[in-house]
Design a protein around this motif. Structure first.
Motif, PDB file in Angstrom:
ATOM      1  N   ILE A 112      -1.755  -2.919  -6.921  1.00  0.00           N
ATOM      2  CA  ILE A 112      -2.026  -1.665  -7.733  1.00  0.00           C
ATOM      3  C   ILE A 112      -0.871  -0.639  -7.453  1.00  0.00           C
ATOM      4  N   ALA A 113      -0.701  -0.594  -6.058  1.00  0.00           N
ATOM      5  CA  ALA A 113       0.345   0.504  -5.595  1.00  0.00           C
ATOM      6  C   ALA A 113       1.728   0.075  -6.224  1.00  0.00           C
ATOM      7  N   CYS A 114       1.995  -0.928  -6.194  1.00  0.00           N
ATOM      8  CA  CYS A 114       3.271  -1.332  -6.691  1.00  0.00           C
ATOM      9  C   CYS A 114       3.350  -1.199  -8.392  1.00  0.00           C
ATOM     10  N   LEU A 115       2.190  -1.626  -8.903  1.00  0.00           N
ATOM     11  CA  LEU A 115       2.188  -1.140 -10.342  1.00  0.00           C
ATOM     12  C   LEU A 115       2.254   0.386 -10.879  1.00  0.00           C
ATOM     13  N   ARG A 116       1.627   0.974 -10.016  1.00  0.00           N
ATOM     14  CA  ARG A 116       1.816   2.401 -10.391  1.00  0.00           C
ATOM     15  C   ARG A 116       3.152   2.903 -10.010  1.00  0.00           C
ATOM     16  N   ALA A 117       3.726   2.408  -9.041  1.00  0.00           N
ATOM     17  CA  ALA A 117       5.296   2.513  -8.853  1.00  0.00           C
ATOM     18  C   ALA A 117       6.032   2.320  -9.969  1.00  0.00           C
ATOM     19  N   ARG A 118       5.991   1.070 -10.686  1.00  0.00           N
ATOM     20  CA  ARG A 118       6.592   0.614 -11.581  1.00  0.00           C
ATOM     21  C   ARG A 118       6.558   1.296 -12.829  1.00  0.00           C
ATOM     22  N   VAL A 119       5.433   1.528 -13.036  1.00  0.00           N
ATOM     23  CA  VAL A 119       5.098   2.318 -14.589  1.00  0.00           C
ATOM     24  C   VAL A 119       5.654   3.846 -14.213  1.00  0.00           C
ATOM     25  N   ALA A 120       5.789   4.453 -13.117  1.00  0.00           N
ATOM     26  CA  ALA A 120       6.163   5.814 -13.053  1.00  0.00           C
ATOM     27  C   ALA A 120       7.520   5.832 -12.581  1.00  0.00           C
ATOM     28  N   GLY A 121       8.326   4.810 -12.634  1.00  0.00           N
ATOM     29  CA  GLY A 121       9.849   4.529 -12.351  1.00  0.00           C
ATOM     30  C   GLY A 121      10.134   4.966 -10.953  1.00  0.00           C
ATOM     31  N   GLN A 122       9.097   4.662 -10.026  1.00  0.00           N
ATOM     32  CA  GLN A 122       9.643   4.939  -8.734  1.00  0.00           C
ATOM     33  C   GLN A 122       9.626   3.680  -7.798  1.00  0.00           C
ATOM     34  N   PRO A 123      10.357   3.978  -6.734  1.00  0.00           N
ATOM     35  CA  PRO A 123      10.640   2.785  -5.734  1.00  0.00           C
ATOM     36  C   PRO A 123       9.415   2.097  -5.387  1.00  0.00           C
ATOM     37  N   LEU A 124       9.345   0.524  -5.105  1.00  0.00           N
ATOM     38  CA  LEU A 124       8.230   0.318  -4.876  1.00  0.00           C
ATOM     39  C   LEU A 124       7.577   0.854  -3.258  1.00  0.00           C
ATOM     40  N   PRO A 125       6.393   0.523  -3.023  1.00  0.00           N
ATOM     41  CA  PRO A 125       6.042   1.220  -1.702  1.00  0.00           C
ATOM     42  C   PRO A 125       6.209   0.195  -0.615  1.00  0.00           C
ATOM     43  N   ALA A 126       6.566   0.589   0.451  1.00  0.00           N
ATOM     44  CA  ALA A 126       6.696  -0.341   1.557  1.00  0.00           C
ATOM     45  C   ALA A 126       5.337  -1.009   1.781  1.00  0.00           C
ATOM     46  N   LYS A 127       5.451  -2.440   2.120  1.00  0.00           N
ATOM     47  CA  LYS A 127       4.315  -3.032   2.588  1.00  0.00           C
ATOM     48  C   LYS A 127       3.753  -2.688   3.756  1.00  0.00           C
ATOM     49  N   ARG A 128       2.559  -1.961   4.174  1.00  0.00           N
ATOM     50  CA  ARG A 128       2.016  -1.185   5.295  1.00  0.00           C
ATOM     51  C   ARG A 128       0.694  -1.605   5.331  1.00  0.00           C
ATOM     52  N   PRO A 129      -0.071  -1.328   6.508  1.00  0.00           N
ATOM     53  CA  PRO A 129      -1.523  -1.320   6.932  1.00  0.00           C
ATOM     54  C   PRO A 129      -2.049  -0.470   5.718  1.00  0.00           C
ATOM     55  N   PRO A 130      -3.630  -0.673   5.789  1.00  0.00           N
ATOM     56  CA  PRO A 130      -4.286   0.089   4.890  1.00  0.00           C
ATOM     57  C   PRO A 130      -4.523   1.383   5.493  1.00  0.00           C
ATOM     58  N   CYS A 131      -4.874   2.301   4.780  1.00  0.00           N
ATOM     59  CA  CYS A 131      -5.254   3.685   5.476  1.00  0.00           C
ATOM     60  C   CYS A 131      -6.242   3.692   6.657  1.00  0.00           C
ATOM     61  N   PHE A 132      -5.956   4.132   7.908  1.00  0.00           N
ATOM     62  CA  PHE A 132      -6.924   4.044   8.792  1.00  0.00           C
ATOM     63  C   PHE A 132      -8.061   4.663   8.492  1.00  0.00           C
ATOM     64  N   PHE A 133      -8.173   5.956   8.007  1.00  0.00           N
ATOM     65  CA  PHE A 133      -9.229   6.577   7.813  1.00  0.00           C
ATOM     66  C   PHE A 133     -10.277   6.252   6.678  1.00  0.00           C
ATOM     67  N   ASN A 134      -9.650   5.610   5.636  1.00  0.00           N
ATOM     68  CA  ASN A 134     -10.387   4.812   4.755  1.00  0.00           C
ATOM     69  C   ASN A 134      -9.650   3.587   4.023  1.00  0.00           C
ATOM     70  N   PRO A 135      -9.974   2.524   4.681  1.00  0.00           N
ATOM     71  CA  PRO A 135      -8.982   1.339   4.361  1.00  0.00           C
ATOM     72  C   PRO A 135      -9.149   1.091   2.552  1.00  0.00           C
ATOM     73  N   SER A 136     -10.289   1.654   2.212  1.00  0.00           N
ATOM     74  CA  SER A 136     -10.137   1.453   0.754  1.00  0.00           C
ATOM     75  C   SER A 136      -9.184   2.406  -0.281  1.00  0.00           C
ATOM     76  N   HIS A 137      -8.623   3.356   0.660  1.00  0.00           N
ATOM     77  CA  HIS A 137      -7.501   4.204  -0.040  1.00  0.00           C
ATOM     78  C   HIS A 137      -6.376   3.423  -0.303  1.00  0.00           C
ATOM     79  N   GLY A 138      -6.077   2.245   0.155  1.00  0.00           N
ATOM     80  CA  GLY A 138      -5.057   1.397  -0.172  1.00  0.00           C
ATOM     81  C   GLY A 138      -3.875   1.633   1.056  1.00  0.00           C
ATOM     82  N   PRO A 139      -2.891   1.045   0.735  1.00  0.00           N
ATOM     83  CA  PRO A 139      -1.696   0.977   1.575  1.00  0.00           C
ATOM     84  C   PRO A 139      -1.500   2.521   2.202  1.00  0.00           C
TER      85      PRO A 139
END
Length: 254
Positions: A112-139
């Motif tokens: 999903i993070a990659c999709l949002r970046a492509r649609v917005a014309g932004q660089p792809l996000p780095a592959k990183r661990p989930p958010c520690f505070f809430n893993p469901s926040h995504g990368p």
């Protein structure tokens, strides 16, 4: 006289056997109750995450055929992750199997993070661990120094929104889970939620990006969080993926 002695010995042996048998049945019932409680807790958290992931998919603006081939592939990967997570959730029969659900969701959220970046014309996000505070926040987007009051700070991975809050001196949106009649941060919830957390972070064992988490960020409040959450992973059969992390945590408490 000999018959009397033999009879007494038989009665004693029988008594011991009955006591052992009763103790064994009691232990089995206790273990079954603990297993049921552990599975219910992790399942509840996983169900919440699968539902939220599905809602995020529905909210994506991908109508009108505006996606290019790469973006379409990201979208399909996210859809596949959602379907696989639902199937994995329905197939859970043991607490340790919940980790498969959240492991799938972790991959889906990156799609999903990659999709949002492509649609917005932004660089792809780095592959990183989930958010520690809430893993469901995504990368996560970066690591930040964070501490509970009165405790030393640790470097933890954070999503963009939580990183901004922490760097501005604010409070991150911490994932809470149900424990009895109250909700607490997931790292305070105990071993019942260990499989749920393991799935999100198991692919990152040994990574420098998560060393802060492994060596203390979950104990920032003076919590016995790691012994509660991850130190006891060995009590669940098959939960060996975080062995290195657990070792680091054990060293911290020695």
């Amino acid at each position: 006289m000999e018959y009397v002695i033999v009879g007494v010995l038989v009665l004693v042996a029988l008594g011991i056997w009955v006591a052992v048998a009763r103790g064994g049945r009691k232990l089995e019932r206790q273990q079954a109750t603990e297993l049921e409680g552990a599975m219910a807790a992790s399942l509840r958290a996983a169900e919440e995450d699968v539902t939220r992931f599905g809602e995020e998919l529905q909210a994506l603006d991908v109508t009108g055929g505006t996606l290019d081939a790469a973006a379409r592939q990201d979208y399909e990967r996210a859809l596949d992750s959602y379907e696989h997570a639902k199937q994995s959730l329905a197939a859970v029969t043991r607490p340790d199997e919940v980790r498969f659900v959240t492991e799938i969701l972790e991959e889906g959220r990156y799609a999903i993070a990659c999709l949002r970046a492509r649609v917005a014309g932004q660089p792809l996000p780095a592959k990183r661990p989930p958010c520690f505070f809430n893993p469901s926040h995504g990368p996560s987007t970066q690591n930040v120094e964070w501490a509970r009051q009165g405790q030393p700070s640790r470097s933890v991975p954070a999503c963009a929104a939580d990183a901004e809050r922490v760097l501005a001196g604010g409070v991150p949106y911490i994932r809470t889970v149900q424990v009895g009649a109250r909700r607490v941060p997931y790292w305070e919830a105990g071993r019942e939620y260990a499989p749920w957390a393991e799935g999100y972070f198991s692919n990152w064992q040994g990574s420098d990006l998560i060393k802060g988490v492994a060596v203390g960020s979950m104990v920032l409040g003076g919590l016995v969080a790691l012994p509660k959450l991850l130190d006891e992973l060995g009590d669940f059969e098959g939960l060996g993926d975080l062995g290195e992390i657990v070792e680091g945590l054990g060293d911290l408490f020695d």
